[in-house]
Scaffold this motif. Structure first.
Motif, PDB file in Angstrom:
ATOM      1  N   ASN A 131       0.827  -1.192   0.000  1.00 35.28           N
ATOM      2  CA  ASN A 131       0.000   0.000   0.000  1.00 35.28           C
ATOM      3  C   ASN A 131       0.866   1.248   0.000  1.00 35.28           C
ATOM      4  N   GLN A 132       2.112   1.098  -0.414  1.00 29.29           N
ATOM      5  CA  GLN A 132       2.987   2.266  -0.471  1.00 29.29           C
ATOM      6  C   GLN A 132       2.724   3.042  -1.742  1.00 29.29           C
ATOM      7  N   LEU A 133       2.717   4.318  -1.622  1.00 31.36           N
ATOM      8  CA  LEU A 133       2.425   5.158  -2.760  1.00 31.36           C
ATOM      9  C   LEU A 133       3.711   5.589  -3.418  1.00 31.36           C
ATOM     10  N   CYS A 134       3.681   5.540  -4.687  1.00 30.40           N
ATOM     11  CA  CYS A 134       4.852   5.887  -5.442  1.00 30.40           C
ATOM     12  C   CYS A 134       4.485   7.068  -6.314  1.00 30.40           C
ATOM     13  N   ILE A 135       5.362   7.909  -6.481  1.00 32.95           N
ATOM     14  CA  ILE A 135       5.361   9.017  -7.421  1.00 32.95           C
ATOM     15  C   ILE A 135       4.181   9.342  -8.318  1.00 32.95           C
ATOM     16  N   ALA A 136       4.221  10.530  -8.621  1.00 30.23           N
ATOM     17  CA  ALA A 136       3.381  11.091  -9.649  1.00 30.23           C
ATOM     18  C   ALA A 136       4.308  11.460 -10.786  1.00 30.23           C
ATOM     19  N   PHE A 137       3.854  11.381 -11.947  1.00 35.54           N
ATOM     20  CA  PHE A 137       4.703  11.672 -13.087  1.00 35.54           C
ATOM     21  C   PHE A 137       3.849  12.328 -14.138  1.00 35.54           C
ATOM     22  N   THR A 138       4.348  13.341 -14.749  1.00 33.40           N
ATOM     23  CA  THR A 138       3.513  13.932 -15.764  1.00 33.40           C
ATOM     24  C   THR A 138       4.322  14.330 -16.980  1.00 33.40           C
ATOM     25  N   ASP A 139       4.309  13.478 -17.921  1.00 35.55           N
ATOM     26  CA  ASP A 139       4.843  13.835 -19.226  1.00 35.55           C
ATOM     27  C   ASP A 139       4.350  12.778 -20.195  1.00 35.55           C
ATOM     28  N   HIS A 140       4.582  12.977 -21.444  1.00 33.57           N
ATOM     29  CA  HIS A 140       4.112  11.971 -22.375  1.00 33.57           C
ATOM     30  C   HIS A 140       5.142  11.724 -23.468  1.00 33.57           C
ATOM     31  N   SER A 141       6.368  11.664 -23.057  1.00 39.32           N
ATOM     32  CA  SER A 141       7.432  11.445 -24.020  1.00 39.32           C
ATOM     33  C   SER A 141       8.033  10.062 -23.801  1.00 39.32           C
ATOM     34  N   ALA A 142       9.265   9.898 -24.235  1.00 42.29           N
ATOM     35  CA  ALA A 142       9.956   8.621 -24.074  1.00 42.29           C
ATOM     36  C   ALA A 142      10.101   8.238 -22.606  1.00 42.29           C
ATOM     37  N   GLU A 143      10.149   9.244 -21.741  1.00 42.87           N
ATOM     38  CA  GLU A 143      10.260   8.966 -20.304  1.00 42.87           C
ATOM     39  C   GLU A 143       9.130   8.076 -19.829  1.00 42.87           C
ATOM     40  N   MET A 144       7.985   8.270 -20.449  1.00 42.02           N
ATOM     41  CA  MET A 144       6.818   7.503 -20.024  1.00 42.02           C
ATOM     42  C   MET A 144       7.044   6.004 -20.218  1.00 42.02           C
ATOM     43  N   VAL A 145       7.675   5.649 -21.315  1.00 43.69           N
ATOM     44  CA  VAL A 145       7.944   4.231 -21.578  1.00 43.69           C
ATOM     45  C   VAL A 145       8.844   3.675 -20.495  1.00 43.69           C
ATOM     46  N   ALA A 146       9.923   4.396 -20.214  1.00 43.73           N
ATOM     47  CA  ALA A 146      10.869   3.929 -19.199  1.00 43.73           C
ATOM     48  C   ALA A 146      10.185   3.837 -17.845  1.00 43.73           C
ATOM     49  N   PHE A 147       9.374   4.810 -17.543  1.00 42.07           N
ATOM     50  CA  PHE A 147       8.697   4.869 -16.261  1.00 42.07           C
ATOM     51  C   PHE A 147       7.799   3.653 -16.070  1.00 42.07           C
ATOM     52  N   ILE A 148       7.031   3.340 -17.102  1.00 43.17           N
ATOM     53  CA  ILE A 148       6.121   2.198 -17.002  1.00 43.17           C
ATOM     54  C   ILE A 148       6.911   0.895 -16.966  1.00 43.17           C
ATOM     55  N   GLU A 149       7.939   0.820 -17.807  1.00 42.20           N
ATOM     56  CA  GLU A 149       8.704  -0.425 -17.835  1.00 42.20           C
ATOM     57  C   GLU A 149       9.445  -0.657 -16.532  1.00 42.20           C
ATOM     58  N   ASN A 150       9.841   0.406 -15.858  1.00 39.85           N
ATOM     59  CA  ASN A 150      10.563   0.261 -14.587  1.00 39.85           C
ATOM     60  C   ASN A 150       9.638   0.024 -13.400  1.00 39.85           C
ATOM     61  N   ALA A 151       8.349   0.167 -13.599  1.00 36.54           N
ATOM     62  CA  ALA A 151       7.434  -0.086 -12.475  1.00 36.54           C
ATOM     63  C   ALA A 151       7.596  -1.536 -12.048  1.00 36.54           C
ATOM     64  N   PRO A 152       7.797  -1.768 -10.759  1.00 34.70           N
ATOM     65  CA  PRO A 152       8.040  -3.135 -10.281  1.00 34.70           C
ATOM     66  C   PRO A 152       6.825  -4.042 -10.476  1.00 34.70           C
ATOM     67  N   GLN A 153       7.085  -5.336 -10.540  1.00 30.14           N
ATOM     68  CA  GLN A 153       5.996  -6.313 -10.511  1.00 30.14           C
ATOM     69  C   GLN A 153       5.225  -6.104  -9.208  1.00 30.14           C
ATOM     70  N   GLY A 154       3.936  -6.314  -9.262  1.00 27.45           N
ATOM     71  CA  GLY A 154       3.145  -6.110  -8.050  1.00 27.45           C
ATOM     72  C   GLY A 154       2.746  -4.652  -7.862  1.00 27.45           C
ATOM     73  N   SER A 155       2.702  -3.897  -8.959  1.00 26.81           N
ATOM     74  CA  SER A 155       2.303  -2.488  -8.873  1.00 26.81           C
ATOM     75  C   SER A 155       0.923  -2.287  -9.472  1.00 26.81           C
ATOM     76  N   LEU A 156       0.242  -1.292  -8.934  1.00 31.09           N
ATOM     77  CA  LEU A 156      -0.955  -0.748  -9.580  1.00 31.09           C
ATOM     78  C   LEU A 156      -0.538   0.524 -10.284  1.00 31.09           C
ATOM     79  N   LEU A 157      -0.997   0.696 -11.514  1.00 33.23           N
ATOM     80  CA  LEU A 157      -0.664   1.904 -12.263  1.00 33.23           C
ATOM     81  C   LEU A 157      -1.956   2.641 -12.605  1.00 33.23           C
ATOM     82  N   PHE A 158      -2.015   3.871 -12.202  1.00 33.66           N
ATOM     83  CA  PHE A 158      -3.170   4.719 -12.507  1.00 33.66           C
ATOM     84  C   PHE A 158      -2.716   5.795 -13.498  1.00 33.66           C
TER      85      PHE A 158
END
Ligand SMILES: *[C@@H]1O[C@H](CO)[C@@H](O)[C@H](O)[C@H]1NC(C)=O
Ligand SMILES: *[C@@H]1O[C@H](CO)[C@@H](O)[C@H](O)[C@H]1NC(C)=O
Length: 227
Positions: free
Chosen positions: A118-145
């Motif tokens: 139930n730990q909350l992780c970051i907010a991120f706001t952009d829609h460039s290549a960073e977004m791909v890295a950000f999603i790919e780096n999200a650990p297994q067992g994460s919820l992504l909103f």
């Protein structure tokens, strides 16, 4: 940098508070109207002022109409609307992304939560290549909103669309200029089929915001025992 380096844990105090609201809800539900009116009559009979007041309306986590069952997390993802209303991501009554937190940006806003702790992780706001890295780096067992504010399509590249599609999105490829879009996905486990996961609404120059996005939302309860 690791996407979850800045975890903030929901404090025990907050959880305790939420729990007591919940308990209050059940206790008041247990006292039926008949019991209430009977006890009011009794009080009046013995000539005392009734002390029973109408219960205050119950506010549920994330402003749900009805509470989530025990053993589940409440979520609500609300896109931006018009020029003024900013997007919000609420999880267990915490606003992960909101105007008040000052972390909403134009484009696609993403928040990641560690499902187990139930730990909350970051907010991120952009829609460039960073977004791909950000999603790919999200650990297994994460919820992504994910949720749009203003326009999330212009800088959304194919690789980002593919990554989001892999998480189960059916609409990311349909994003147009100023479409509103809200999405929740799980990484490393499967969300139940019967919860709201995604909505899109394309901007329309005849809508009440004159072509700015109309707000849409997804909300529901995510069981805690999926892993
Ligand atoms: C998520 O939380 C669990 C339980 O506290 C922990 O074991 C795990 O390492 C956490 N995952 C990440 C990526 O921090
Ligand atoms: C999109 O929003 C408009 C109002 O702004 C509404 O009339 C329409 O039904 C919405 N479409 C969907 C698919 O929600």
């Amino acid at each position: 940098t690791k996407p979850c380096a800045g975890f903030v844990k929901l404090s025990g105090l907050l959880l305790a508070t939420l729990f007591s609201w919940y308990l209050g809800y059940f206790l008041s539900a247990l006292v039926s109207e008949e019991v209430l009116s009977a006890s009011i009559t009794n009080l009046q009979d013995i000539g005392k002022k009734p002390v029973i007041r109408a219960p205050a309306p119950k506010r549920q986590k994330c402003d749900h109409w009805s509470p989530c069952a025990p053993g589940s997390y409440a979520y609500r993802v609300l896109s931006g609307g018009g020029k003024e209303k900013l997007a919000k991501i609420c999880f267990e009554d915490e606003l992960l992304i909101s105007e008040a937190k000052g972390n909403v940006g134009r484009g696609i806003n993403i928040a990641i939560v560690n499902y187990t702790s139930n730990q909350l992780c970051i907010a991120f706001t952009d829609h460039s290549a960073e977004m791909v890295a950000f999603i790919e780096n999200a650990p297994q067992g994460s919820l992504l909103f994910m949720v749009t504010h203003d326009d999330g399509s212009t800088r959304l590249k194919n690789d980002a669309k593919q990554v989001v599609e892999k998480l189960g999105s059916k609409e990311i490829k349909n994003m147009k200029f100023r479409s509103s879009w809200a999405f929740v996905a799980a990484k490393g486990f499967k969300l139940p089929d019967n919860i709201q996961k995604e909505k899109i609404n394309h901007s329309d120059k005849n809508n009440r915001y004159g072509g700015w996005p109309a707000e849409i939302q997804i909300e529901g309860c995510i069981p805690r025992n999926l892993i």
